[in-house]
Design a protein around this motif. Structure first.
Motif, PDB file in Angstrom:
ATOM      1  N   ARG A 102      25.939   9.137 -18.038  1.00  0.00           N
ATOM      2  CA  ARG A 102      25.311  10.394 -18.450  1.00  0.00           C
ATOM      3  C   ARG A 102      24.090  10.143 -19.336  1.00  0.00           C
ATOM      4  O   ARG A 102      23.079  10.830 -19.218  1.00  0.00           O
ATOM      5  N   LEU A 103      24.182   9.122 -20.177  1.00  0.00           N
ATOM      6  CA  LEU A 103      23.071   8.817 -21.071  1.00  0.00           C
ATOM      7  C   LEU A 103      21.895   8.164 -20.348  1.00  0.00           C
ATOM      8  O   LEU A 103      20.741   8.476 -20.632  1.00  0.00           O
ATOM      9  N   PHE A 104      22.196   7.237 -19.441  1.00  0.00           N
ATOM     10  CA  PHE A 104      21.123   6.353 -18.970  1.00  0.00           C
ATOM     11  C   PHE A 104      20.756   6.506 -17.504  1.00  0.00           C
ATOM     12  O   PHE A 104      19.753   5.942 -17.075  1.00  0.00           O
ATOM     13  N   ALA A 106      19.420   9.021 -15.072  1.00  0.00           N
ATOM     14  CA  ALA A 106      18.891  10.365 -14.814  1.00  0.00           C
ATOM     15  C   ALA A 106      19.330  10.809 -13.422  1.00  0.00           C
ATOM     16  O   ALA A 106      19.449   9.989 -12.511  1.00  0.00           O
ATOM     17  N   GLU A 186      13.698  -4.911 -17.730  1.00  0.00           N
ATOM     18  CA  GLU A 186      13.999  -4.466 -19.097  1.00  0.00           C
ATOM     19  C   GLU A 186      14.270  -2.964 -19.167  1.00  0.00           C
ATOM     20  O   GLU A 186      14.849  -2.480 -20.135  1.00  0.00           O
ATOM     21  N   THR A 187      13.838  -2.245 -18.150  1.00  0.00           N
ATOM     22  CA  THR A 187      14.042  -0.785 -18.135  1.00  0.00           C
ATOM     23  C   THR A 187      15.331  -0.375 -17.429  1.00  0.00           C
ATOM     24  O   THR A 187      15.634   0.814 -17.347  1.00  0.00           O
ATOM     25  N   THR A 188      16.047  -1.340 -16.933  1.00  0.00           N
ATOM     26  CA  THR A 188      17.345  -1.050 -16.295  1.00  0.00           C
ATOM     27  C   THR A 188      18.468  -1.350 -17.273  1.00  0.00           C
ATOM     28  O   THR A 188      18.555  -2.459 -17.802  1.00  0.00           O
ATOM     29  N   PRO A 213      17.877  -4.465 -25.700  1.00  0.00           N
ATOM     30  CA  PRO A 213      17.903  -3.006 -25.529  1.00  0.00           C
ATOM     31  C   PRO A 213      18.433  -2.553 -24.173  1.00  0.00           C
ATOM     32  O   PRO A 213      18.550  -1.352 -23.955  1.00  0.00           O
ATOM     33  N   ARG A 247      25.391  11.410 -29.247  1.00  0.00           N
ATOM     34  CA  ARG A 247      24.785  12.628 -28.705  1.00  0.00           C
ATOM     35  C   ARG A 247      25.734  13.396 -27.810  1.00  0.00           C
ATOM     36  O   ARG A 247      25.560  14.594 -27.615  1.00  0.00           O
TER      37      ARG A 247
ATOM     38  N   MET B   1       7.938  -2.281 -26.676  1.00  0.00           N
ATOM     39  CA  MET B   1       8.661  -3.101 -25.690  1.00  0.00           C
ATOM     40  C   MET B   1       9.384  -2.182 -24.707  1.00  0.00           C
ATOM     41  O   MET B   1       9.970  -1.191 -25.115  1.00  0.00           O
ATOM     42  N   PRO B   2       9.300  -2.494 -23.437  1.00  0.00           N
ATOM     43  CA  PRO B   2       9.979  -1.633 -22.471  1.00  0.00           C
ATOM     44  C   PRO B   2      11.488  -1.636 -22.704  1.00  0.00           C
ATOM     45  O   PRO B   2      12.052  -2.655 -23.081  1.00  0.00           O
ATOM     46  N   ARG B   3      12.106  -0.509 -22.455  1.00  0.00           N
ATOM     47  CA  ARG B   3      13.545  -0.378 -22.610  1.00  0.00           C
ATOM     48  C   ARG B   3      14.017   0.741 -21.698  1.00  0.00           C
ATOM     49  O   ARG B   3      13.224   1.540 -21.235  1.00  0.00           O
ATOM     50  N   PRO B   4      15.319   0.805 -21.418  1.00  0.00           N
ATOM     51  CA  PRO B   4      15.821   1.892 -20.574  1.00  0.00           C
ATOM     52  C   PRO B   4      15.558   3.245 -21.230  1.00  0.00           C
ATOM     53  O   PRO B   4      15.601   3.370 -22.454  1.00  0.00           O
ATOM     54  N   SER B   5      15.280   4.223 -20.400  1.00  0.00           N
ATOM     55  CA  SER B   5      15.092   5.579 -20.913  1.00  0.00           C
ATOM     56  C   SER B   5      16.418   6.309 -20.926  1.00  0.00           C
ATOM     57  O   SER B   5      17.248   6.130 -20.036  1.00  0.00           O
ATOM     58  N   LEU B   6      16.558   7.160 -21.908  1.00  0.00           N
ATOM     59  CA  LEU B   6      17.669   8.113 -21.841  1.00  0.00           C
ATOM     60  C   LEU B   6      17.354   9.131 -20.750  1.00  0.00           C
ATOM     61  O   LEU B   6      16.188   9.450 -20.497  1.00  0.00           O
ATOM     62  N   SER B   7      18.387   9.651 -20.109  1.00  0.00           N
ATOM     63  CA  SER B   7      18.180  10.684 -19.093  1.00  0.00           C
ATOM     64  C   SER B   7      17.529  11.894 -19.776  1.00  0.00           C
ATOM     65  O   SER B   7      17.667  12.089 -20.981  1.00  0.00           O
ATOM     66  N   PRO B   8      16.784  12.695 -19.000  1.00  0.00           N
ATOM     67  CA  PRO B   8      15.957  13.744 -19.630  1.00  0.00           C
ATOM     68  C   PRO B   8      16.743  14.670 -20.555  1.00  0.00           C
ATOM     69  O   PRO B   8      16.272  15.007 -21.639  1.00  0.00           O
ATOM     70  N   THR B  10      19.721  14.136 -22.133  1.00  0.00           N
ATOM     71  CA  THR B  10      20.270  13.484 -23.333  1.00  0.00           C
ATOM     72  C   THR B  10      19.150  12.987 -24.260  1.00  0.00           C
ATOM     73  O   THR B  10      19.360  12.875 -25.461  1.00  0.00           O
ATOM     74  N   ALA B  11      17.952  12.747 -23.693  1.00  0.00           N
ATOM     75  CA  ALA B  11      16.834  12.332 -24.539  1.00  0.00           C
ATOM     76  C   ALA B  11      16.470  13.432 -25.535  1.00  0.00           C
ATOM     77  O   ALA B  11      15.946  13.156 -26.616  1.00  0.00           O
TER      78      ALA B  11
END
Lengths: 367, 367
Positions: A102-104, A106, A186-188, A213, A247, B1-8, B10-11
């Motif tokens: 749910r967090l990561f 989308a 790094e984004t996964t 991260p 959250r 630094m690139p990092r995973p994004s939180l889903s829209p 939860t962000a």
């Protein structure tokens, strides 16, 4: 007639379950459960010290548990030698996996996992509207190079690796896992499910890196600590990611009994060692039993043994059905290639005697 | 630094919590907790019979609980006199509310609730990306006509009503609730939170209508049964809606101990009646205490009493802070109008003696 609509994502879900429980199987079949060796539980736990702590905590059930899970969280951090901010307890790894997705992940993003990997993770992928991309096993192991490549090619939001693996019991050494981690973008977000970590040979679990991260690691009290029915697991990693669970988590979700059980379990290292030895002995004996019946046990770093039945999925299914009809509950992988196997969890001496007899009858009958 | 994004969704969430637990307050303040009468728990529970069932179930913690919660589900259905298919147990009403929002409130849809209503429901509204529309209380009660009107005007996906109400302790009779239900659009899912239903005067809870497609009712073992820390609640309603929870629930989420506790609690009706009487006596005495200190208890159909401190929110907050400094944990509503009150849960004789003394010192000091 007009009625409320399900939200778009949940409207697309079905109501099948990741796993049908043995209780349901019994209710459907009418066959009493005699040997429960299918859900990778531990009949050797929980420790007497844990049971005492649970009974004591039950008397505190009139009030809510600490929503910070403070003492359990501190105990886990201490156990791992990491910071309080680097760990978050939760209601078992299943719940934590759901929160991680749910967090990561989308909605509409791609999540990479193995074809035949943990079904409950897949349940969450679908449940939160992400797209599942699967990579076949190679040589009964999760294909770490293939998983990393797929994560790159699909720009995956998440990638899942269970090490040691369920359902095959196989594993990668720490250096290989670190190579996998480095090869993922790094984004996964990497989910490294170490539910079976306590059973693995030394050198299997990578060193703790609390700065990365894109890495969430998960462990549980359900397996080695014999507390499957208490619902206690945890996720650990970079503090910012761990804090993100605040959250969305069910803050008052952990019972007093569950929190107390986790704390007591960590404090009883002697019992853990004893359980690990019992499980090891049980698995060795299980391997010998299946070999006597002409089946091939695969190497395992878990509390179960995947057994190659030597033919196709229908044959393995027939063996599973045959022992089930005799009250012996085991499971099997569903996907082609892996489905030649059945998966037998560590059991008591009585469980294995029942298994031995049932397998003998079934294999003979199938010849 | 690139990092995973939180889903829209939860962000956009923050990491504040719906309720800060008393344990956290103690850790921050250093003041030991002497009277825990702020979370609407029951110091009279659980029943000895329930404790025995929990201790017994703890010994089964080595295996997962039945993922269908079959026996608990059947016991609740039997208790209510409704069908098995019309009820679904879950890990407390908080978890069930989250699932209900996830199922029925599409991201971007409007969810109607009262301004000052249950914060954990609001947490889920935000958590799943819906938009919250609030309706002020009228006369310390939830404004059922206003809620229904807002549901119509906003074409709400969901509307929430707690009856009896938390935090005010007020209630509507069954006929009024039925009028509310009829006035809500058929496409709006009504959540009728009856967590305090067992405390309400007869004639408060509407008849059971298991056919209505836009009504989910929820009850809990946390309040009257004294099992807040065990995490057992349930939702009941039309079978199709109830079944939809199977799409998303954590199937193995309920512990063996929790399932056993719920079953045992329902079987011990005598203990329930005894607890209800104790709680009634406690609340009457609490009302007398606060009156002696010049404060006004409001009528209540719950296990707590909202106390009008007679001035503004700052004054009520000063009283709360004052008793907190003396180890007496109570809560208060936050929104204007309601925030003149503090909310005191039923406690033991010892709890009330501490409250009496603390209130006396604080009110005298504030004069």
């Amino acid at each position: 007639m007009p009625r409320p609509s399900l939200s778009p994502i949940t409207a697309g879900l079905d109501e099948t379950v990741p796993f049908v429980g043995p209780e349901t199987i019994v209710r459907r079949s009418g066959v009493p459960l005699r040997a429960r060796i299918g859900a990778n539980e531990s009949p050797f736990g929980p420790a007497p010290s844990v049971l005492a702590a649970m009974a004591s905590a039950a008397r505190e059930s009139w009030h809510y548990g600490d929503p910070e899970n403070h003492d359990l969280r501190a105990a886990i951090a201490d156990h791992l030698g990491i910071g309080f901010a680097n760990v978050m307890p939760g209601e078992g790894v299943d719940a934590i996996l759901g929160m991680a997705v749910r967090l990561f992940a989308a909605p509409g993003s791609t999540v990479v996992t193995s074809l035949g990997g943990y079904p409950t993770f897949n349940y969450h992928i679908h449940g939160y509207g992400a797209l599942m991309h699967t990579v076949p096993y190679i040589g009964d192991r999760e294909d770490i190079d293939g998983l990393a490549r797929a994560a790159r090619e699909t720009q995956a939001s998440m990638v899942y690796l269970a090490n040691p693996d369920n359902p095959m019991g196989s594993w990668w050494d720490a250096a290989s896992v670190e190579r996998f981690i480095s090869a993922v973008p790094e984004t996964t977000m990497i989910v490294l499910d170490e539910a079976y970590g306590e059973f693995a040979p030394s050198g299997t679990l990578p060193p703790l890196d609390m700065e990365r991260p894109n890495l969430l690691r998960m462990r549980t009290f359900s397996k080695a600590y014999g507390l499957a029915g208490a619902r206690v697991g945890y996720v650990f990693g970079e503090a910012r990611n761990i804090s993100a669970f605040n959250r969305i988590r069910n803050h008052f979700g952990m019972s007093n009994v569950a929190q107390a059980a986790g704390i007591a379990a960590l404090a009883d290292g002697a019992f853990l060692q004893q359980s690990l030895a019992e499980i090891r002995r049980s698995l060795d004996d299980t391997a010998a039993i299946v070999q006597r019946h002409g089946l091939t046990p695969l190497p395992t770093a878990t509390n179960f043994v995947a057994v190659d039945c030597g033919r196709d999925g229908s044959y393995a299914q027939a063996i599973l059905d045959g022992v089930a009809a005799r009250g012996v509950f085991v499971r099997k992988p569903a996907v082609a290639g892996l489905n030649r196997c059945i998966r037998i969890s560590a059991g008591t001496d009585a469980d294995r005697a029942l298994l031995d007899q049932a397998l003998g009858e079934v294999v003979t009958g199938l010849r």
